[in-house]
Design a protein around this motif. Structure first.
Motif, PDB file in Angstrom:
ATOM      1  N   LEU A 164       1.159  -1.204   0.231  1.00  0.00           N
ATOM      2  CA  LEU A 164      -0.010  -0.016   0.512  1.00  0.00           C
ATOM      3  C   LEU A 164       0.640   1.103  -0.005  1.00  0.00           C
ATOM      4  O   LEU A 164       1.864   1.106   0.508  1.00  0.00           O
ATOM      5  CB  LEU A 164      -0.510  -0.055   1.208  1.00  0.00           C
ATOM      6  N   PRO A 165       0.129   3.125  -0.378  1.00  0.00           N
ATOM      7  CA  PRO A 165       1.162   3.376  -0.671  1.00  0.00           C
ATOM      8  C   PRO A 165       1.264   4.095   1.249  1.00  0.00           C
ATOM      9  O   PRO A 165       0.890   3.846   1.869  1.00  0.00           O
ATOM     10  CB  PRO A 165       0.168   4.856  -1.336  1.00  0.00           C
ATOM     11  N   GLU A 166       2.551   4.608   1.152  1.00  0.00           N
ATOM     12  CA  GLU A 166       3.489   4.667   2.394  1.00  0.00           C
ATOM     13  C   GLU A 166       2.275   6.488   3.007  1.00  0.00           C
ATOM     14  O   GLU A 166       1.716   7.373   2.361  1.00  0.00           O
ATOM     15  CB  GLU A 166       4.319   5.296   2.700  1.00  0.00           C
ATOM     16  N   ALA A 167       2.234   6.622   4.637  1.00  0.00           N
ATOM     17  CA  ALA A 167       1.432   7.915   4.442  1.00  0.00           C
ATOM     18  C   ALA A 167       1.657   9.124   4.187  1.00  0.00           C
ATOM     19  O   ALA A 167       1.179  10.552   4.182  1.00  0.00           O
ATOM     20  CB  ALA A 167       1.215   7.780   6.425  1.00  0.00           C
ATOM     21  N   GLY A 168       2.801   9.252   3.102  1.00  0.00           N
ATOM     22  CA  GLY A 168       2.951  10.647   2.906  1.00  0.00           C
ATOM     23  C   GLY A 168       3.463  10.907   1.735  1.00  0.00           C
ATOM     24  O   GLY A 168       3.840  11.438   1.315  1.00  0.00           O
ATOM     25  N   THR A 169       2.466   9.621   0.809  1.00  0.00           N
ATOM     26  CA  THR A 169       2.585   9.315  -0.386  1.00  0.00           C
ATOM     27  C   THR A 169       1.632  10.857  -0.645  1.00  0.00           C
ATOM     28  O   THR A 169       0.333  10.735  -0.463  1.00  0.00           O
ATOM     29  CB  THR A 169       1.965   7.839  -0.894  1.00  0.00           C
ATOM     30  N   GLU A 170       2.412  11.549  -2.000  1.00  0.00           N
ATOM     31  CA  GLU A 170       1.374  12.524  -2.513  1.00  0.00           C
ATOM     32  C   GLU A 170       1.157  12.231  -4.103  1.00  0.00           C
ATOM     33  O   GLU A 170       1.182  11.653  -5.204  1.00  0.00           O
ATOM     34  CB  GLU A 170       2.234  14.160  -2.207  1.00  0.00           C
ATOM     35  N   GLY A 171       0.251  13.230  -4.785  1.00  0.00           N
ATOM     36  CA  GLY A 171       0.019  13.261  -5.822  1.00  0.00           C
ATOM     37  C   GLY A 171      -1.965  12.555  -5.901  1.00  0.00           C
ATOM     38  O   GLY A 171      -2.818  12.067  -5.711  1.00  0.00           O
ATOM     39  N   THR A 172      -1.206  11.577  -7.708  1.00  0.00           N
ATOM     40  CA  THR A 172      -2.661  10.734  -7.372  1.00  0.00           C
ATOM     41  C   THR A 172      -2.949   8.994  -7.947  1.00  0.00           C
ATOM     42  O   THR A 172      -1.884   8.702  -7.971  1.00  0.00           O
ATOM     43  CB  THR A 172      -3.569  10.796  -9.179  1.00  0.00           C
ATOM     44  N   LEU A 173      -4.310   8.943  -6.644  1.00  0.00           N
ATOM     45  CA  LEU A 173      -3.933   7.163  -7.462  1.00  0.00           C
ATOM     46  C   LEU A 173      -5.353   7.127  -8.042  1.00  0.00           C
ATOM     47  O   LEU A 173      -6.104   7.652  -7.551  1.00  0.00           O
ATOM     48  CB  LEU A 173      -3.990   6.645  -5.790  1.00  0.00           C
ATOM     49  N   LEU A 174      -4.734   5.801  -8.527  1.00  0.00           N
ATOM     50  CA  LEU A 174      -6.370   5.539  -9.505  1.00  0.00           C
ATOM     51  C   LEU A 174      -6.563   4.076  -9.011  1.00  0.00           C
ATOM     52  O   LEU A 174      -5.751   2.657  -8.665  1.00  0.00           O
ATOM     53  CB  LEU A 174      -5.988   5.655 -11.222  1.00  0.00           C
ATOM     54  N   ASP A 175      -8.146   3.852  -8.399  1.00  0.00           N
ATOM     55  CA  ASP A 175      -8.918   2.162  -8.438  1.00  0.00           C
ATOM     56  C   ASP A 175      -9.793   2.808  -9.733  1.00  0.00           C
ATOM     57  O   ASP A 175     -11.027   3.166 -10.025  1.00  0.00           O
ATOM     58  CB  ASP A 175      -9.653   2.574  -6.634  1.00  0.00           C
ATOM     59  N   LEU A 176      -9.489   1.817 -10.883  1.00  0.00           N
ATOM     60  CA  LEU A 176      -9.858   1.117 -11.682  1.00  0.00           C
ATOM     61  C   LEU A 176     -11.070   0.112 -11.781  1.00  0.00           C
ATOM     62  O   LEU A 176     -10.143  -0.786 -11.083  1.00  0.00           O
ATOM     63  CB  LEU A 176      -9.407   1.372 -13.199  1.00  0.00           C
ATOM     64  N   GLY A 177     -12.219   0.193 -12.051  1.00  0.00           N
ATOM     65  CA  GLY A 177     -13.439  -0.220 -11.827  1.00  0.00           C
ATOM     66  C   GLY A 177     -13.641  -0.907 -10.151  1.00  0.00           C
ATOM     67  O   GLY A 177     -13.200  -1.881  -9.469  1.00  0.00           O
ATOM     68  N   CYS A 178     -14.159   0.730  -9.559  1.00  0.00           N
ATOM     69  CA  CYS A 178     -13.844   0.448  -8.268  1.00  0.00           C
ATOM     70  C   CYS A 178     -14.835  -0.075  -7.553  1.00  0.00           C
ATOM     71  O   CYS A 178     -14.739  -0.191  -5.825  1.00  0.00           O
ATOM     72  CB  CYS A 178     -13.693   2.378  -8.090  1.00  0.00           C
ATOM     73  N   GLY A 179     -16.156  -0.458  -7.856  1.00  0.00           N
ATOM     74  CA  GLY A 179     -17.343  -0.987  -7.467  1.00  0.00           C
ATOM     75  C   GLY A 179     -17.871  -0.137  -6.836  1.00  0.00           C
ATOM     76  O   GLY A 179     -17.624   1.599  -6.880  1.00  0.00           O
ATOM     77  N   TYR A 180     -17.634  -0.316  -5.266  1.00  0.00           N
ATOM     78  CA  TYR A 180     -18.555   0.084  -4.409  1.00  0.00           C
ATOM     79  C   TYR A 180     -17.335   0.798  -3.590  1.00  0.00           C
ATOM     80  O   TYR A 180     -17.312   1.761  -2.180  1.00  0.00           O
ATOM     81  CB  TYR A 180     -19.509  -0.537  -3.281  1.00  0.00           C
ATOM     82  N   GLY A 181     -16.413   0.770  -3.819  1.00  0.00           N
ATOM     83  CA  GLY A 181     -14.789   1.613  -2.936  1.00  0.00           C
ATOM     84  C   GLY A 181     -14.118   1.233  -2.117  1.00  0.00           C
ATOM     85  O   GLY A 181     -13.178   2.033  -1.659  1.00  0.00           O
ATOM     86  N   PRO A 182     -14.170  -0.249  -2.085  1.00  0.00           N
ATOM     87  CA  PRO A 182     -13.230  -0.796  -1.001  1.00  0.00           C
ATOM     88  C   PRO A 182     -11.597  -0.485  -1.025  1.00  0.00           C
ATOM     89  O   PRO A 182     -11.091   0.323  -0.381  1.00  0.00           O
ATOM     90  CB  PRO A 182     -13.844  -2.274  -0.660  1.00  0.00           C
ATOM     91  N   ILE A 183     -11.060  -0.509  -2.362  1.00  0.00           N
ATOM     92  CA  ILE A 183      -9.863   0.230  -2.532  1.00  0.00           C
ATOM     93  C   ILE A 183      -9.838   1.161  -2.382  1.00  0.00           C
ATOM     94  O   ILE A 183      -8.685   2.270  -1.886  1.00  0.00           O
ATOM     95  CB  ILE A 183      -9.420  -0.744  -3.746  1.00  0.00           C
ATOM     96  N   ALA A 184     -10.392   2.345  -3.070  1.00  0.00           N
ATOM     97  CA  ALA A 184     -10.028   3.129  -2.677  1.00  0.00           C
ATOM     98  C   ALA A 184     -10.372   4.027  -1.429  1.00  0.00           C
ATOM     99  O   ALA A 184     -10.001   4.736  -1.081  1.00  0.00           O
ATOM    100  CB  ALA A 184     -11.178   4.268  -4.110  1.00  0.00           C
ATOM    101  N   CYS A 185     -10.983   3.602  -0.883  1.00  0.00           N
ATOM    102  CA  CYS A 185     -11.094   4.017   0.530  1.00  0.00           C
ATOM    103  C   CYS A 185     -10.202   3.889   1.564  1.00  0.00           C
ATOM    104  O   CYS A 185      -9.597   4.874   2.014  1.00  0.00           O
ATOM    105  CB  CYS A 185     -12.512   3.944   1.022  1.00  0.00           C
ATOM    106  N   VAL A 186      -9.519   2.304   0.600  1.00  0.00           N
ATOM    107  CA  VAL A 186      -7.946   2.302   1.647  1.00  0.00           C
ATOM    108  C   VAL A 186      -7.058   2.473   1.613  1.00  0.00           C
ATOM    109  O   VAL A 186      -6.883   3.706   2.129  1.00  0.00           O
ATOM    110  CB  VAL A 186      -7.901   0.558   1.637  1.00  0.00           C
ATOM    111  N   LEU A 187      -7.581   3.568   0.031  1.00  0.00           N
ATOM    112  CA  LEU A 187      -5.508   4.043   0.171  1.00  0.00           C
ATOM    113  C   LEU A 187      -5.944   5.483   0.234  1.00  0.00           C
ATOM    114  O   LEU A 187      -5.011   6.064   1.106  1.00  0.00           O
ATOM    115  CB  LEU A 187      -5.452   4.153  -1.449  1.00  0.00           C
ATOM    116  N   ALA A 188      -7.323   6.195  -0.155  1.00  0.00           N
ATOM    117  CA  ALA A 188      -7.641   7.661   1.113  1.00  0.00           C
ATOM    118  C   ALA A 188      -7.214   7.733   1.725  1.00  0.00           C
ATOM    119  O   ALA A 188      -6.729   8.881   3.064  1.00  0.00           O
ATOM    120  CB  ALA A 188      -8.872   7.917   0.594  1.00  0.00           C
ATOM    121  N   THR A 189      -7.410   6.136   3.001  1.00  0.00           N
ATOM    122  CA  THR A 189      -7.111   6.200   4.583  1.00  0.00           C
ATOM    123  C   THR A 189      -5.709   6.289   4.705  1.00  0.00           C
ATOM    124  O   THR A 189      -5.120   6.743   5.532  1.00  0.00           O
ATOM    125  CB  THR A 189      -7.925   5.426   5.640  1.00  0.00           C
TER     126      THR A 189
END
Length: 83
Positions: free
Chosen positions: A24-49
């Protein structure tokens, strides 16, 4: 209700393995991350967290899924960085 969305009632086994095993990205990760085919968003939400400085784009062809991803991001307090 979340009908019409893949694995809407629970985290599917493949996504669970991915979130446990993939780096997973580190806490200091900046920029843009992509969840392609996100469904209801579990991966996108984990990435944002785990990467609170990053912007996460959650993309899906299913409008219902996108609505659920947005609602889940809102519920987790990361909606300002998930679009």
């Amino acid at each position: 209700m979340s009908g019409g969305v893949f694995s809407a009632g629970r985290l599917d086994p493949g996504t669970a393995v991915l979130l446990r095993k993939a780096p997973l990205p580190e806490a200091g990760t900046e920029g843009t991350l992509l969840d392609l085919g996100c469904g209801y968003g579990p991966i996108a939400c984990v990435l944002a967290t785990v990467a609170p400085r990053a912007r996460v784009y959650a993309v899906d062809v299913n409008e219902r899924a996108l609505g659920l991803a947005a609602a889940n991001a809102h519920r987790l307090g990361v909606a300002d960085r998930v679009s």
